[in-house]
Every structure is written in structure tokens, then in C-alpha cells.
Design a protein around this motif. Structure first.
Motif, mmCIF file in Angstrom:
data_model
loop_
_atom_site.group_PDB
_atom_site.id
_atom_site.type_symbol
_atom_site.label_atom_id
_atom_site.label_comp_id
_atom_site.label_asym_id
_atom_site.label_seq_id
_atom_site.Cartn_x
_atom_site.Cartn_y
_atom_site.Cartn_z
ATOM 1 N N VAL A 276 0.961 -1.185 0.024
ATOM 2 C CA VAL A 276 0.062 -0.158 -0.124
ATOM 3 C C VAL A 276 0.794 1.169 0.074
ATOM 4 C CG1 VAL A 276 -1.499 1.520 1.577
ATOM 5 C CG2 VAL A 276 -2.126 -1.056 1.087
ATOM 6 N N TYR A 277 0.725 2.062 -0.846
ATOM 7 C CA TYR A 277 1.203 3.364 -0.881
ATOM 8 C C TYR A 277 0.418 4.645 -0.790
ATOM 9 C CZ TYR A 277 4.757 0.607 -3.433
ATOM 10 O OH TYR A 277 5.829 -0.151 -3.982
ATOM 11 N N ARG A 278 1.008 5.438 0.405
ATOM 12 C CA ARG A 278 0.329 6.697 0.699
ATOM 13 C C ARG A 278 1.408 7.690 0.644
ATOM 14 N NH1 ARG A 278 -4.097 8.512 5.224
ATOM 15 N NH2 ARG A 278 -3.898 10.980 4.635
ATOM 16 N N GLU B 265 -0.256 6.215 -5.916
ATOM 17 C CA GLU B 265 -0.910 5.899 -4.559
ATOM 18 C C GLU B 265 -1.971 4.944 -4.758
ATOM 19 O OE1 GLU B 265 -0.972 9.463 -1.589
ATOM 20 O OE2 GLU B 265 -1.375 10.209 -3.610
ATOM 21 N N TYR C 247 -3.659 3.731 -1.563
ATOM 22 C CA TYR C 247 -4.133 3.687 -0.173
ATOM 23 C C TYR C 247 -5.779 3.493 0.099
ATOM 24 C CZ TYR C 247 -4.414 8.854 0.279
ATOM 25 O OH TYR C 247 -4.734 10.075 0.288
ATOM 26 N N TYR D 235 -8.374 1.712 2.728
ATOM 27 C CA TYR D 235 -9.354 2.268 3.724
ATOM 28 C C TYR D 235 -10.882 2.200 3.507
ATOM 29 C CZ TYR D 235 -9.794 6.789 0.542
ATOM 30 O OH TYR D 235 -9.653 7.758 -0.336
ATOM 31 N N ILE E 105 3.581 -1.194 3.824
ATOM 32 C CA ILE E 105 2.770 0.128 3.618
ATOM 33 C C ILE E 105 4.057 1.058 3.264
ATOM 34 C CG2 ILE E 105 1.576 2.012 4.695
ATOM 35 C CD1 ILE E 105 0.091 -0.335 6.292
ATOM 36 N N ALA F 209 3.032 7.444 4.693
ATOM 37 C CA ALA F 209 2.882 6.158 5.077
ATOM 38 C C ALA F 209 2.298 5.826 6.719
ATOM 39 C CB ALA F 209 4.061 5.031 4.641
ATOM 40 N N ALA G 288 -1.193 6.301 6.964
ATOM 41 C CA ALA G 288 -1.976 5.114 6.705
ATOM 42 C C ALA G 288 -1.840 3.975 7.710
ATOM 43 C CB ALA G 288 -1.403 4.592 5.288
ATOM 44 N N TYR H 251 -5.493 3.412 9.457
ATOM 45 C CA TYR H 251 -6.225 2.145 8.940
ATOM 46 C C TYR H 251 -5.670 1.074 9.836
ATOM 47 C CZ TYR H 251 -6.269 5.442 5.231
ATOM 48 O OH TYR H 251 -6.415 6.704 4.677
ATOM 49 N N SER I 281 -9.853 10.469 1.715
ATOM 50 C CA SER I 281 -9.362 9.846 2.891
ATOM 51 C C SER I 281 -9.898 10.389 4.269
ATOM 52 C CB SER I 281 -7.766 10.061 2.912
ATOM 53 O OG SER I 281 -7.386 11.197 3.134
#
Length: 409
Positions: A93-95, A103, A105, A109, A148, A154, A157, A161, A390
């Protein structure tokens, strides 16, 4: 006669010493109240919700009592609570855009919101189809997710989450349709993917100055660490989160979060109030969740330091309801903010029912602004009801259904 008196005195002295030794031995042998609490098993389910909560809710829904009925309708109308939901797990997962990877993410979520909503539908209705769908989502992620990443975002996230996913899993623990092996694999994912990021952030803050990161960053990590601690029966993680809330060096610890008290107003200025109201209200949403999870394990953070959290909540609620509040120039190593920010004023997050019902209904505190904001948003929705980005998924929501303690009049 003198000899008899001396003997008597000597005997009394020996007796006093024996009693003192006995008392000292007892003090050493008996654990303190804190030690007893530290060794006590966790309550399960025992994060945002307990079995007693579900018993109350089901009783109220049988009689179609308000506002529980409106809260239930809000949950069942949300697409995340549908049996048609399909999980979209990712290996990484990329934030935050790292210059290479897009991205993704939002996939996480949305699936977390679905797992939680479905778990609620099962716990309340007893329909195992919703339980199976929630388990399907969590198994898909625990069998796929390995990391992540992204930018420093990150950590957001992993924190936000992380605590939300742990709550969904805590509701499903013990369900006969979730195998012990799969539950253990989910616990492992939380401990090896989410927790290391949470812990590292609180320890290092990406090697930044301690006051560089806003309060919500620390709060997200604390919420995740505490939730993962309960989910995995790790008292050391639970203690880590509680300790940071009380005395951590970063902006998320309670004295830094609500950093300026205004006794005449029964309010406290929140660390992000000069930044914008979206983040100031996020602070309140995260600290409320943290307090509720700790409360269900017997730790009262709501009332810590003379209910400092409530003072911050009243401040944020009042300003976002359009009222004037006192303000003191905020300064840290990065910024100087001479006035409260009007950016995002009126921001709505499903976070107020939790605070209202604990402080006002359960404990009898006066919190007129928290009460007014709860009434304004009633019935609270969940992920997807407050925007597609988000920010609309930063809290699990459905507070009217889940936290209401007495009928509305």
C-alpha cells in the motif's frame, strides 16, 4: 522488678520489629493495583465496542427505539455494508507519491470501512452472511499485504487504518467461520506490517524535530498501537500507547494536544487549531477513539488530567459551530500562528456521539458544544458518508447506533 520491665520492653520492641518486617514483606509480595491491572487479561471484544454494547443496541432495535433505529438505517444503507462488496487487497500500500509508485491507499481504507460495517451488521443482526463477508475481506488482506510505503504519509496509513482494521478484527474474533489459523495470520499482519511503523514513528518521528509533526500523526499511531495490543493480547503494546498519551514528547500527548487551558471557558486550545479545522477535528476524533478503546479495558483516559480531552473537544466543537473562542498565538519550530484558522470551519466528522454519550450522558459533565455537534450530525454515518477522499474514512463512525446510551426525547 527492673529486670521484668526491661524484658517486657524488649519483648515489645521485638514484636514491633516483627510486625514491621511482616508488613514490609506483604508490601513486597503483594502486587500494586497497577501491576494487577497490567497482568489482567484483556476484555474481548474490547476495543470500541463490547458485548454489553451489542446487547443494548439489539434490545433497542427490537422496539424500533430512536435514535438507534435511525442509526441502524444509516448503517444498512451504506454500500460498504453490502454483501456485494469485493475486496481489493494489495501486496504493498502506498500513501504519498514517492516518485515511482502510484498511491493506492484508497483501496485499503475502503475495504477497512467495509470489514467494520459488515462486522457490525453481523454482530447486531446475527446473519452470518455478513460475518463471512467481513472475514473474506480480512483474509484477503492478511494473505496479500506485506508493506505500507510511500512518503512519510505512510505512517498516517499505518496509524489510521491500523486502529480501524484492528477494530474490525476484534469484532470478528471467535466467529466460528474464521479459522484460528486465519485469525492468527491477521494478527501477524498487524504486528509485522502496521505496528513497526507505528512504533518507529513515535520513537523517531522520521528524525525530525519533536514538535515538527502535528498532533494527529502521534494520535493515529497511539490508537493503532493500543488497538493492536488488545487484538494480539500484547500488554506491552497497550502500555506503550497509554504511556505516550500521558507523557509522550510529541504533539499528540494530551498536554501538547490540548496545550492551552482557558478555565473561565471550560475549554482548551487544540494544537492544530491555528492550522485548519479539518485537522483540529481529526485530533478530536482520534483521541476520542483512543479514550473509548482504553475505557473498555478499564483505563480512564477520558477523565485524565481533569478531563483535558473534553476541554479540547468543547473548544473545537464551539468554533466549528460558529462561535467565538479564545485563542493564544501558537509557535513551534516550524510555524507561528497568531490567529485561529477559519479554513475548513464547520468540518463534519462522525466523532461527536462517542464524546457526548460518555461525558454528558454517562458521566454527567456539562459539554454544551459537544452535545450540540452530536445533535447536528445525528444519526452519524460511517466511511463514505462524509466524502470520497481519505478524510471521510479517518473514523469508523456510526456513533449514533453504537454509542447512544439513552433514547432521544
Amino acid at each position: 522488678m527492673k529486670t521484668s520491665t526491661a524484658i517486657l520492653r524488649s519483648g515489645r520492641a521485638i514484636l514491633r520489629r516483627c510486625i514491621a518486617v511482616a508488613l514490609l514483606s506483604a508490601a513486597v509480595a503483594l502486587p500494586s493495583a497497577g501491576a494487577v491491572a497490567a497482568n489482567r487479561p484483556f476484555t474481548h471484544p474490547g476495543l470500541l465496542h463490547t458485548d454489553a454494547d451489542f446487547s443494548r443496541i439489539k434490545t433497542r432495535l427490537v422496539a424500533s427505539t430512536q435514535p438507534w433505529q435511525d442509526g441502524w438505517n444509516r448503517l444498512t444503507a451504506n454500500g460498504h455494508a453490502s454483501l456485494f462488496w469485493t475486496a481489493r487487497p494489495q501486496a504493498v500500500v502506498y500513501r504519498g507519491y514517492d516518485g515511482v509508485h502510484s498511491e493506492n491507499y484508497s483501496l485499503l481504507y475502503n475495504d477497512v470501512a467495509a470489514a467494520y460495517a459488515l462486522a457490525l451488521r453481523w454482530k447486531i443482526s446475527g446473519d452470518s452472511r455478513y460475518a463471512d463477508k467481513a472475514v473474506e475481506i480480512m483474509n484477503a488482506w492478511s494473505g496479500t499485504l506485506t508493506a505500507i510505503r510511500g512518503t512519510s504519509d505512510a505512517a498516517l496509513a499505518a496509524g489510521i487504518y491500523g486502529y480501524e482494521f484492528a477494530n474490525a478484527a476484534e469484532l470478528m474474533r471467535g466467529y466460528s467461520g474464521w479459522s484460528a489459523a486465519d485469525f492468527k495470520r491477521f494478527q501477524s499482519m498487524m504486528l509485522t506490517v502496521f505496528y513497526p511503523i507505528n512504533h518507529d514513528f513515535l520513537v523517531r518521528h522520521n528524525n525530525a524535530r519533536i514538535d515538527h509533526y502535528w498532533a494527529n500523526w502521534d494520535l493515529a499511531q497511539m490508537a493503532s498501537i493500543l488497538a493492536i495490543g488488545v487484538l494480539t493480547d500484547r500488554r506491552d503494546l497497550y502500555a506503550e500507547a497509554i504511556s505516550y498519551f500521558k507523557s509522550g514528547a510529541g504533539n499528540g500527548s494530551v498536554e501538547h494536544l490540548v496545550w492551552k487551558l482557558y478555565p473561565g471557558h471550560a475549554m482548551g486550545q487544540v494544537q492544530e487549531s491555528g492550522r485548519d479545522q479539518g485537522h483540529a477535528s481529526l485530533d478530536i476524533a482520534l483521541v476520542g477513539a483512543l479514550c473509548q478503546m482504553a475505557w473498555n479495558q478499564g483505563t480512564d483516559l477520558f477523565n485524565y488530567d481533569n478531563a483535558r480531552v473534553l476541554r479540547g473537544a468543547e473548544y473545537v466543537a464551539a468554533y466549528n459551530l460558529g462561535e467565538r473562542v479564545p485563542y493564544t498565538t501558537y509557535t513551534n519550530s516550524d510555524v507561528t500562528q497568531p490567529e485561529i484558522s477559519s479554513a475548513g470551519r464547520g468540518n463534519e466528522r462522525p466523532a461527536w456521539e462517542l464524546l457526548y454519550n460518555h461525558y454528558v450522558v454517562l458521566k454527567g459533565f456539562k459539554a454544551p458544544h459537544v452535545a450540540a455537534f452530536a445533535a447536528k450530525l445525528r444519526p452519524e454515518g460511517g466511511g463514505g458518508n462524509y466524502g470520497p477522499n481519505s478524510g471521510g474514512y479517518d473514523q469508523l463512525g456510526y456513533g449514533t447506533l453504537m454509542y447512544t446510551l439513552q433514547p432521544t426525547r
